[in-house]
Write an enzyme that holds these catalytic residues in place. Structure first.
Site, PDB file in Angstrom:
ATOM      1  CD1 TRP A 142      99.906  61.569  90.915  1.00 29.12           C
ATOM      2  CD2 TRP A 142      99.201  61.551  89.143  1.00 29.12           C
ATOM      3  NE1 TRP A 142      99.805  62.982  90.539  1.00 29.12           N
ATOM      4  CE2 TRP A 142      99.112  62.810  89.427  1.00 29.12           C
ATOM      5  CE3 TRP A 142      98.395  61.295  87.655  1.00 29.12           C
ATOM      6  CZ2 TRP A 142      98.940  64.039  88.542  1.00 29.12           C
ATOM      7  CZ3 TRP A 142      98.141  62.589  86.995  1.00 29.12           C
ATOM      8  CH2 TRP A 142      98.189  63.829  87.389  1.00 29.12           C
ATOM      9  CG  ASP A 153     104.064  58.059  87.302  1.00 24.78           C
ATOM     10  OD1 ASP A 153     105.259  59.192  87.194  1.00 24.78           O
ATOM     11  OD2 ASP A 153     102.887  58.398  87.444  1.00 24.78           O
ATOM     12  CE  LYS A 171     104.127  66.742  88.539  1.00 27.27           C
ATOM     13  NZ  LYS A 171     103.219  65.759  88.106  1.00 27.27           N
TER      14      LYS A 171
HETATM   15  C1  LIG Z   1     102.317  65.101  87.494  1.00 29.95           C
HETATM   16  C2  LIG Z   1     102.169  63.550  87.650  1.00 29.95           C
HETATM   17  C3  LIG Z   1     101.732  62.780  86.548  1.00 29.95           C
HETATM   18  C4  LIG Z   1     101.132  63.475  85.110  1.00 29.95           C
HETATM   19  O1  LIG Z   1     102.086  64.130  84.643  1.00 29.95           O
HETATM   20  P1  LIG Z   1     101.748  64.757  83.154  1.00 29.95           P
HETATM   21  O2  LIG Z   1     103.033  64.996  82.546  1.00 29.95           O
HETATM   22  O3  LIG Z   1     100.883  65.991  83.350  1.00 29.95           O
HETATM   23  O4  LIG Z   1     100.942  63.849  82.240  1.00 29.95           O
HETATM   24  C5  LIG Z   1     101.929  61.434  86.569  1.00 29.95           C
HETATM   25  N1  LIG Z   1     102.125  60.890  87.664  1.00 29.95           N
HETATM   26  C6  LIG Z   1     102.718  61.282  88.766  1.00 29.95           C
HETATM   27  C7  LIG Z   1     103.357  60.752  89.951  1.00 29.95           C
HETATM   28  C8  LIG Z   1     102.738  62.819  88.593  1.00 29.95           C
HETATM   29  O5  LIG Z   1     103.202  63.540  89.677  1.00 29.95           O
END
Ligand SMILES: *Cc1c(COP(=O)(O)O)cnc(C)c1O
Length: 360
Positions: A102, A172, A196
């Site tokens: 990521w 993030d 998540k």
């Molecule tokens: C799942 C995830 C993403 C991507 O998320 P989307 O909502 O599908 O764009 C980005 N960063 C992390 C750490 C993630 O776990």
């Protein structure tokens, strides 16, 4: 069929009590004669739902008054672009820590808008750890520093908050938000896709310090400017109303269960069950360095990868699903977000022990 134990990394398990309340209110929300899905986002019922969700989130996370909470769409992936668009503020470059898949995606996107200085990377050891801050090569003139406190794929978590002076810290938090208390005042921007640890896919949460809003790169589309959404209480256009409603139910439930400190306690018990077993056997292995082992996403491999398929099949037969690991790590991955009960993790460990006994 009874509900399965769903170890998916996302979209992920939601709390049963939230789903049941949503079911009870699905057709006719609190006697108002319609579903939340059908309400005008400018009507008083829906505006009340969103305001309550925001105020519960502020209380849960201790979000200071000089931060805006934005309910957006586009996923965390859109934030990979929105962060540089909004935060470069005339500066030439930004700092990024590279701890996994990521981080890499965030870096790739940021390069479209300016120079990226990678302060440190753990790619040398297949992203199995996070470099400590003494090894970072930071640029004092960076517009901001971006990092991924929990790499969902690698299962690498950073449990300390970088101290970087006046450079805004951007995180993030897609797979770690709400799993334990954090000090929001140490961050410039926190963002997370909801699917998540918050609610259904389609909602993206952004928490941004007010002084960072309003200096976008020229040509930024209206929808990608944090100011558009902060000035309009996330109602410049139609927000993802049903996702916000479900997130609000999750926030309320987390508050009732004792908040994020209580979540951390339970999350440590759950992760501890799995890690202590992984450490006690040679049959399975955790690829992540001890100090960075994620509380939320736990990858593990079988010593003999030829048994992977059989392991997954047996797990499924016991109602333990979505355990297949990401192709970049291989093996298995158990995502055990807030909504995964202790019993689910215990059932997984019991199965792992049993599988080991018959196959070792
Ligand atoms: C799942 C995830 C993403 C991507 O998320 P989307 O909502 O599908 O764009 C980005 N960063 C992390 C750490 C993630 O776990």
């Amino acid at each position: 069929m009874e509900r399965l134990y769903n170890f998916s990394a996302g979209p992920a398990v939601l709390p049963r009590e939230v789903l049941e309340q949503a079911r009870d209110e699905l057709v006719n929300w609190q006697g108002c004669g319609m579903s939340v899905m059908e309400m005008s986002h400018r009507g008083k019922e829906y505006m009340g739902i969103q305001a309550q969700a925001e105020s519960d989130l502020r209380e849960l996370m201790g979000i200071p008054a000089n931060y805006k909470v934005l309910f957006l769409q586009g996923g965390a992936s859109s934030q990979f672009a929105m962060v540089p668009m909004n935060l470069l503020r005339g500066k030439a470059s930004a700092d990024y820590l590279n701890t996994g898949e990521w981080s890499k995606k965030a870096i790739k996107e940021a390069k479209k808008f300016g120079a990226v200085n990678v302060v440190a990377s753990s790619e040398d050891r297949n992203f199995s750890y996070a470099p400590t801050q003494d090894a970072w090569k930071m640029d004092p003139n960076a517009a901001y520093l971006h990092y991924t406190p929990n790499e969902t794929i690698g299962g690498v978590e950073i449990f300390w908050t970088p101290i970087i002076g006046d450079v805004p810290l951007v995180a993030d938090m897609s797979s770690t938000i709400l799993s334990r208390p954090i000090d929001v005042s140490q961050f410039g921007v926190i963002y997370a896709g909801a699917q998540k640890n918050i609610g259904p896919a389609g909602l993206t949460l952004v928490i941004v310090r007010e002084d960072l809003i309003g200096q976008v790169v020229a040509g930024t589309p209206t929808m990608f400017d944090y100011k558009t959404h902060s000035e309009n209480e996330s109602m410049y256009n139609t927000p993802p109303t049903y996702g916000i409603y479900i997130a609000g139910l999750v926030f309320k439930m987390l508050k009732a269960k004792g908040g994020l400190a209580a979540m951390e306690k339970t999350n440590r018990i759950k992760a501890g069950l799995l890690y202590s077993y992984l450490d006690a056997t040679d049959f399975y292995n955790s690829p992540v360095e001890r100090g960075n082992r994620s509380l939320m996403n736990i990858p593990f491999t079988l010593k003999d990868s030829a048994l992977d398929e059989e392991f997954l099949k047996g797990a499924k037969a016991r109602g333990l699903v979505q355990l297949k690991g990401h192709r970049s790590v291989g093996g298995m991955r158990a995502s055990i977000y807030n909504a995964m009960p202790v019993e689910g993790v215990q059932a997984l460990v019991d199965y792992m022990k049993e599988f080991e006994k018959t196959r070792a």
